[in-house]
Every structure is written in structure tokens, then in C-alpha cells.
Design a protein around this motif. Structure first.
Motif, PDB file in Angstrom:
ATOM      1  N   SER A   1      -4.358 -23.221   2.909  1.00 58.03           N
ATOM      2  CA  SER A   1      -4.289 -22.196   1.872  1.00 58.03           C
ATOM      3  C   SER A   1      -5.615 -21.450   1.728  1.00 58.03           C
ATOM      4  O   SER A   1      -5.642 -20.285   1.326  1.00 58.03           O
ATOM      5  CB  SER A   1      -3.880 -22.814   0.526  1.00 58.03           C
ATOM      6  OG  SER A   1      -4.827 -23.761   0.098  1.00 58.03           O
ATOM      7  N   VAL A   2      -6.730 -22.096   2.058  1.00 53.27           N
ATOM      8  CA  VAL A   2      -8.047 -21.479   1.887  1.00 53.27           C
ATOM      9  C   VAL A   2      -8.484 -20.743   3.151  1.00 53.27           C
ATOM     10  O   VAL A   2      -8.938 -19.598   3.099  1.00 53.27           O
ATOM     11  CB  VAL A   2      -9.105 -22.539   1.516  1.00 53.27           C
ATOM     12  CG1 VAL A   2     -10.482 -21.887   1.372  1.00 53.27           C
ATOM     13  CG2 VAL A   2      -8.724 -23.246   0.231  1.00 53.27           C
ATOM     14  N   TYR A   3      -8.321 -21.407   4.309  1.00 51.79           N
ATOM     15  CA  TYR A   3      -8.857 -20.872   5.562  1.00 51.79           C
ATOM     16  C   TYR A   3      -7.783 -20.452   6.566  1.00 51.79           C
ATOM     17  O   TYR A   3      -8.098 -19.919   7.626  1.00 51.79           O
ATOM     18  CB  TYR A   3      -9.773 -21.908   6.222  1.00 51.79           C
ATOM     19  CG  TYR A   3     -10.962 -22.269   5.376  1.00 51.79           C
ATOM     20  CD1 TYR A   3     -12.031 -21.377   5.221  1.00 51.79           C
ATOM     21  CD2 TYR A   3     -11.035 -23.490   4.701  1.00 51.79           C
ATOM     22  CE1 TYR A   3     -13.123 -21.702   4.438  1.00 51.79           C
ATOM     23  CE2 TYR A   3     -12.130 -23.820   3.908  1.00 51.79           C
ATOM     24  CZ  TYR A   3     -13.162 -22.936   3.779  1.00 51.79           C
ATOM     25  OH  TYR A   3     -14.251 -23.252   3.006  1.00 51.79           O
ATOM     26  N   GLY A   4      -6.516 -20.728   6.244  1.00 54.90           N
ATOM     27  CA  GLY A   4      -5.442 -20.331   7.138  1.00 54.90           C
ATOM     28  C   GLY A   4      -5.256 -21.210   8.349  1.00 54.90           C
ATOM     29  O   GLY A   4      -4.502 -20.881   9.256  1.00 54.90           O
ATOM     30  N   GLN A   5      -5.918 -22.341   8.388  1.00 55.41           N
ATOM     31  CA  GLN A   5      -5.764 -23.294   9.485  1.00 55.41           C
ATOM     32  C   GLN A   5      -6.038 -24.705   8.992  1.00 55.41           C
ATOM     33  O   GLN A   5      -6.656 -24.892   7.952  1.00 55.41           O
ATOM     34  CB  GLN A   5      -6.691 -22.952  10.653  1.00 55.41           C
ATOM     35  CG  GLN A   5      -8.161 -22.831  10.281  1.00 55.41           C
ATOM     36  CD  GLN A   5      -9.019 -22.392  11.450  1.00 55.41           C
ATOM     37  OE1 GLN A   5      -8.974 -22.970  12.518  1.00 55.41           O
ATOM     38  NE2 GLN A   5      -9.801 -21.336  11.241  1.00 55.41           N
ATOM     39  N   GLN A   6      -5.573 -25.682   9.730  1.00 51.26           N
ATOM     40  CA  GLN A   6      -5.679 -27.072   9.318  1.00 51.26           C
ATOM     41  C   GLN A   6      -7.052 -27.655   9.638  1.00 51.26           C
ATOM     42  O   GLN A   6      -7.772 -27.162  10.500  1.00 51.26           O
ATOM     43  CB  GLN A   6      -4.605 -27.916  10.006  1.00 51.26           C
ATOM     44  CG  GLN A   6      -3.182 -27.539   9.637  1.00 51.26           C
ATOM     45  CD  GLN A   6      -2.151 -28.384  10.351  1.00 51.26           C
ATOM     46  OE1 GLN A   6      -2.431 -29.042  11.338  1.00 51.26           O
ATOM     47  NE2 GLN A   6      -0.918 -28.369   9.844  1.00 51.26           N
ATOM     48  N   ALA A   7      -7.372 -28.739   8.914  1.00 51.74           N
ATOM     49  CA  ALA A   7      -8.531 -29.600   9.216  1.00 51.74           C
ATOM     50  C   ALA A   7      -9.870 -28.856   9.208  1.00 51.74           C
ATOM     51  O   ALA A   7     -10.743 -29.133  10.024  1.00 51.74           O
ATOM     52  CB  ALA A   7      -8.328 -30.303  10.553  1.00 51.74           C
TER      53      ALA A   7
ATOM     54  N   TYR B   1     -10.064 -26.926  -4.432  1.00 51.08           N
ATOM     55  CA  TYR B   1      -9.210 -25.844  -3.934  1.00 51.08           C
ATOM     56  C   TYR B   1      -7.731 -26.168  -4.145  1.00 51.08           C
ATOM     57  O   TYR B   1      -6.932 -25.288  -4.494  1.00 51.08           O
ATOM     58  CB  TYR B   1      -9.483 -25.588  -2.455  1.00 51.08           C
ATOM     59  CG  TYR B   1     -10.714 -24.758  -2.186  1.00 51.08           C
ATOM     60  CD1 TYR B   1     -10.836 -23.475  -2.724  1.00 51.08           C
ATOM     61  CD2 TYR B   1     -11.750 -25.243  -1.398  1.00 51.08           C
ATOM     62  CE1 TYR B   1     -11.967 -22.707  -2.481  1.00 51.08           C
ATOM     63  CE2 TYR B   1     -12.882 -24.472  -1.144  1.00 51.08           C
ATOM     64  CZ  TYR B   1     -12.980 -23.208  -1.686  1.00 51.08           C
ATOM     65  OH  TYR B   1     -14.096 -22.450  -1.450  1.00 51.08           O
ATOM     66  N   GLY B   2      -7.359 -27.417  -3.907  1.00 47.99           N
ATOM     67  CA  GLY B   2      -5.960 -27.809  -4.066  1.00 47.99           C
ATOM     68  C   GLY B   2      -5.487 -27.675  -5.497  1.00 47.99           C
ATOM     69  O   GLY B   2      -4.388 -27.153  -5.747  1.00 47.99           O
TER      70      GLY B   2
END
Length: 201
Positions: free
Chosen positions: A77-83, A94-95
Motif C-alpha cells: 500500500s505504501v510502495y506498491g511492491q512487497q517486502a 503505515y498499516g
């Protein structure tokens, strides 16, 4: 008859052992998750959703069982990618912020709470989708959104599925999710995990 009786005893014993083992695993997961209770409470208070602390812990249980740095899987949700996030505190901040936004938009739409929870997995557009269809999250609605909207949006135009064997999915469709379609059982799983938090914390 003796053989049948012995087999029945063995089967019952296996089932009992399975339940005990599962309960042990769940309790261990809950104990891991509630280590973050104070941080969750602070973030919930800061975002105006203090009453949802237990729900947030259930989301952590669902996303990571408290065993990865990105506790709430906030990277997407923040960076558009996992991990991407490797700090539990950052993940919580953020969550919880995203959940608070989902809850607020959902209240304005007049939907039930579990629509906001499902939107944590699907994205905030799901709130409007449910609002236009009665205002209550259901697996049927979340499946429709996953199959007809989210999956195609993310490249799965053929309705491709993959195995997903959880209690909820097996009984609903034999155990599958739509590729790139999020988790249509997310709200129900969080609800179940919130019950675990209540029982074992």
C-alpha cells in the motif's frame, strides 16, 4: 468388530491430537502477535481508532502471525511492491494509518465494518463497490470483485485461479483464489483470527 473398534479409537485419537496440536500452534501465534500490543495501541490512538486495537492485532495475525518485519504487509500500500518495509514499527504505523482511512471512508459510505477490513486487502475502491450493492460485505460480493474487477485490472483477464486451502475457501469453492485478485476470504479470516486473539491472549 474388534478391528473396527480399534480403528475407531485410533482415528479418534488422531483427531484429538490434531486439535491439541492446532490449539498449541494458534496459542503460540497469538502470543507472538500480542508482543506488539503496546505499539498497536499507540498507533490506533494516534489514528483515532483506539477501539479497534484487537482488530489490528487480528490483521497482524492474518498477515504475518507477528513473525516478519513487515507485520501488517504495509509495503504494497505504501510502495506498491512487497517486502520493502523491514521495521515492525514502520509497518504498524503505515498499516494502522491505512486501516483508519478505510474505516473512515467506509463509515461515510454507510457500510458494515467488515467491508473496511476486506478493503484492507482489496484496496479502498471496494468500499464504493459494496456501497452500491447493499452496504454489507459478503464472500459472494468479494468474489465478484476479485474475479470481475481486481484480477483483470492486474492482468488476469482469463479468470486464472490457484490453489488456496483454508477452512473458508475449501467449503466455499473447493480451495482456490483468483490470480492477482487478492483474498476474497480476507474479512472472514480476520474475523476468525480476532476470535483466536480473544481466546488465547
Amino acid at each position: 468388530m474388534k478391528i473396527i473398534r480399534r480403528l475407531s479409537i485410533i482415528l479418534i485419537s488422531i483427531i484429538i491430537i490434531g486439535f491439541i496440536y492446532t490449539g498449541y500452534k494458534i496459542r503460540g501465534n497469538v502470543q507472538q502477535v500480542i508482543k506488539y500490543e503496546d505499539q498497536v495501541a499507540a498507533a490506533a490512538e494516534a489514528n483515532g481508532i483506539a477501539e479497534y486495537k484487537e482488530l489490528i492485532l487480528a490483521i497482524i495475525y492474518t498477515e504475518s502471525k507477528g513473525r516478519s518485519a513487515d507485520l501488517m504487509q504495509s509495503s504494497e500500500s505504501v510502495y506498491g511492491q512487497q517486502a520493502v518495509i523491514d521495521d515492525p514499527q514502520e509497518s504498524i504505523e503505515y498499516g494502522v494509518k491505512f486501516l483508519a482511512e478505510s474505516i473512515q471512508k467506509n463509515k461515510e459510505a454507510g457500510n458494515d465494518l467488515w467491508t473496511a477490513v476486506q478493503a484492507y486487502n482489496f484496496g479502498l475502491e471496494y468500499i464504493r463497490f459494496v456501497q452500491e450493492r447493499g452496504g454489507k460485505n459478503t464472500v459472494a460480493l468479494s468474489e465478484e470483485y476479485s474475479k470481475e474487477f481486481l484480477s483483470p485490472l492486474l492482468g488476469n483477464s482469463d479468470g486464472e485461479t490457484y490453489p488456496y486451502y483454508r477452512f473458508q475457501s475449501v467449503f466455499h469453492n473447493g480451495g482456490f483464489l483468483y490470480k492477482n485478485g487478492g483474498n476474497m476470504f480476507y474479512a472472514d479470516i480476520v474475523k476468525m483470527n480476532q476470535q483466536f486473539i480473544q481466546w488465547f491472549s
